[in-house]
Design a protein around this motif. Sequence first.
Motif, PDB file in Angstrom:
ATOM      1  N   ILE A   1     -56.111  11.483 -67.832  1.00  0.00           N
ATOM      2  CA  ILE A   1     -55.369  10.487 -68.645  1.00  0.00           C
ATOM      3  C   ILE A   1     -55.262  11.614 -70.092  1.00  0.00           C
ATOM      4  N   ALA A   2     -53.852  11.439 -70.104  1.00  0.00           N
ATOM      5  CA  ALA A   2     -53.736  12.227 -71.428  1.00  0.00           C
ATOM      6  C   ALA A   2     -52.115  12.117 -71.622  1.00  0.00           C
ATOM      7  N   PRO A   3     -51.910  12.397 -72.827  1.00  0.00           N
ATOM      8  CA  PRO A   3     -50.394  11.262 -73.846  1.00  0.00           C
ATOM      9  C   PRO A   3     -49.629  13.177 -72.576  1.00  0.00           C
ATOM     10  N   THR A   4     -48.581  12.585 -72.885  1.00  0.00           N
ATOM     11  CA  THR A   4     -47.642  13.544 -71.186  1.00  0.00           C
ATOM     12  C   THR A   4     -45.776  13.412 -71.717  1.00  0.00           C
ATOM     13  N   ASN A   5     -45.444  14.762 -71.761  1.00  0.00           N
ATOM     14  CA  ASN A   5     -43.733  14.402 -72.740  1.00  0.00           C
ATOM     15  C   ASN A   5     -43.537  13.973 -71.099  1.00  0.00           C
TER      16      ASN A   5
ATOM     17  N   LEU B   1     -40.345  16.507 -65.857  1.00  0.00           N
ATOM     18  CA  LEU B   1     -39.264  15.709 -64.990  1.00  0.00           C
ATOM     19  C   LEU B   1     -38.599  17.095 -64.597  1.00  0.00           C
ATOM     20  N   SER B   2     -38.413  17.718 -65.977  1.00  0.00           N
ATOM     21  CA  SER B   2     -37.708  18.780 -66.020  1.00  0.00           C
ATOM     22  C   SER B   2     -37.770  20.098 -65.561  1.00  0.00           C
ATOM     23  N   VAL B   3     -39.026  20.009 -65.302  1.00  0.00           N
ATOM     24  CA  VAL B   3     -39.638  21.276 -64.350  1.00  0.00           C
ATOM     25  C   VAL B   3     -39.775  21.486 -63.331  1.00  0.00           C
TER      26      VAL B   3
ATOM     27  N   THR C   1     -29.367  25.342 -51.278  1.00  0.00           N
ATOM     28  CA  THR C   1     -29.502  26.369 -49.758  1.00  0.00           C
ATOM     29  C   THR C   1     -28.660  25.257 -49.183  1.00  0.00           C
ATOM     30  N   ARG C   2     -28.321  24.083 -49.653  1.00  0.00           N
ATOM     31  CA  ARG C   2     -28.163  23.028 -49.143  1.00  0.00           C
ATOM     32  C   ARG C   2     -26.644  22.148 -49.790  1.00  0.00           C
ATOM     33  N   ASN C   3     -26.287  23.414 -50.414  1.00  0.00           N
ATOM     34  CA  ASN C   3     -25.391  22.581 -51.461  1.00  0.00           C
ATOM     35  C   ASN C   3     -25.740  21.504 -52.243  1.00  0.00           C
ATOM     36  N   ILE C   4     -26.626  21.092 -52.387  1.00  0.00           N
ATOM     37  CA  ILE C   4     -27.007  19.729 -53.354  1.00  0.00           C
ATOM     38  C   ILE C   4     -26.862  19.535 -54.438  1.00  0.00           C
ATOM     39  N   THR C   5     -26.696  18.759 -55.320  1.00  0.00           N
ATOM     40  CA  THR C   5     -25.973  19.059 -56.795  1.00  0.00           C
ATOM     41  C   THR C   5     -27.591  18.254 -57.117  1.00  0.00           C
ATOM     42  N   ILE C   6     -28.472  18.537 -58.247  1.00  0.00           N
ATOM     43  CA  ILE C   6     -29.239  17.546 -59.042  1.00  0.00           C
ATOM     44  C   ILE C   6     -29.200  17.219 -59.957  1.00  0.00           C
ATOM     45  N   ARG C   7     -29.118  16.366 -60.701  1.00  0.00           N
ATOM     46  CA  ARG C   7     -29.072  16.115 -62.394  1.00  0.00           C
ATOM     47  C   ARG C   7     -29.544  14.805 -63.394  1.00  0.00           C
TER      48      ARG C   7
END
Length: 460
Positions: free
Chosen positions: A307-311, A316-318, A329-335
């Motif tokens: 356990i440690a403080p985590t951003n 999630l960005s990574v 590759t399947r033209n799927i949009t992730i937001r």
Amino acid sequence: MVALYGMLSFGTNRLVRSYEKKAMEQQTSYVEKQCGILANQILLNGINSYNMTSISDHEGSNIYELQQLANDIGGRIVIVDSHFEILADTYNNNCGQFYITKDLIHAFGDVSVPVRPVGDSYLQVMSQVYNQESGDVEAVIVATASLGDNMSMVDYLNNQRDTLNGIFLLVSLILCIAIIMFMRMNFNEMQKELDIIAAGHQEEGVTETGLREFYQMSTSINRIINRYKELENSRQEFVSNVSHELKTPITSMKILADSLLMQENVPVEIYEEFMNDIVHEIDRENQIITDLLTLVKMDKTQADLNIAPTNINELLSVLLKRISPIAETRNITIRLETLRQVVAEVDEVKLSLACNNIIENAVKYNNDGGKVDVSLNADHKFFYIRVKDTGVGIPEDCQEQIFERFYRVDKARSRETGGTGLGLAISRNVILMHKGSIRVHSKEGEGSTFLIRIPLNYLG
């Protein structure tokens, strides 16, 4: 039972004391009333008519009535004049003598004298006789009444109380022995059934009968046995699933290898194709083993968490950057939508694995050209991750089972996408280790939404 006996004993003692007090009050009231009547008679007849020293014949006189009253109260009546001289004494042995006490002095001083006990068996009551002309106290009647009848009744009640207490004690003892024997019989029966279960016959269970306490105990034991059965069935099913999942790639590799060995002069193109298939099966086997090892680690205690403080925003960005090439590759949009900056106490590696599995599933089981929306929010206590996709969805009757090990909604598609059936089980274990929760809302053909809630501060 002992408490009940104590309550009965206390109640009977209180009843006897209440009767004794009531009898004393009634006797006192009666003696005071008779003394008051006697005082009025003395006032009417004159004090000299009760002077035993000047009257020789008591028969038919007021002295006779005095004797009758003394007999009625079972005691003695003494009349003393203002000079403290005894005018009348129903014992007839102190007339003409002087009788001075503190109570008599108070009585002649026109002071009300309280009723006093004389020993344990008598009661003393004083009543003043007033002169009609001067209003002074002319004489005092001293009545000593016997309490013998009252004491006899109290003794009788005490004897009855002791008898009743003894009977109740005997009945209580018999009941206690009977209850103990009954409980011992129940214990022996339960012990026999537990010995049978301990010998390996868990299917027998414990008979749920007897007193309420035994019934509740039997019910709890049966719940434990049923829980053990469920765990044993789950273990056997898990072992069976693991064996099947590990055996499937090996079987495929053996078939491919045998096909190559059985053919002569195999073209290079076919040889390369079969070898690629073998490599693919080896990768599948390696992935299953890796997931199994991960799942085993998740089943250990929470001491394994770092356990440690985590951003969480950066985490999630990574993850989305890592999964984006697969989606493209399947033209799927992730937001990714972050409503606020969130820093929480978590195990970054394990939480990344859990979120990666869920987001990756949202891409794998999505439609070409679909969308995956990931959002992050928080309040003062928890942070929330929502993963929503526009994919194939999950049937309603399967939604409670998708977190089980090796469970697949669509086995054919899972094999095509390389799924092992362990990803969601791993994700749930990670979230539970963080004292969080995960839920799913889905409609077949319209996509799925996974909701994750984890405390900002680790509660371990």
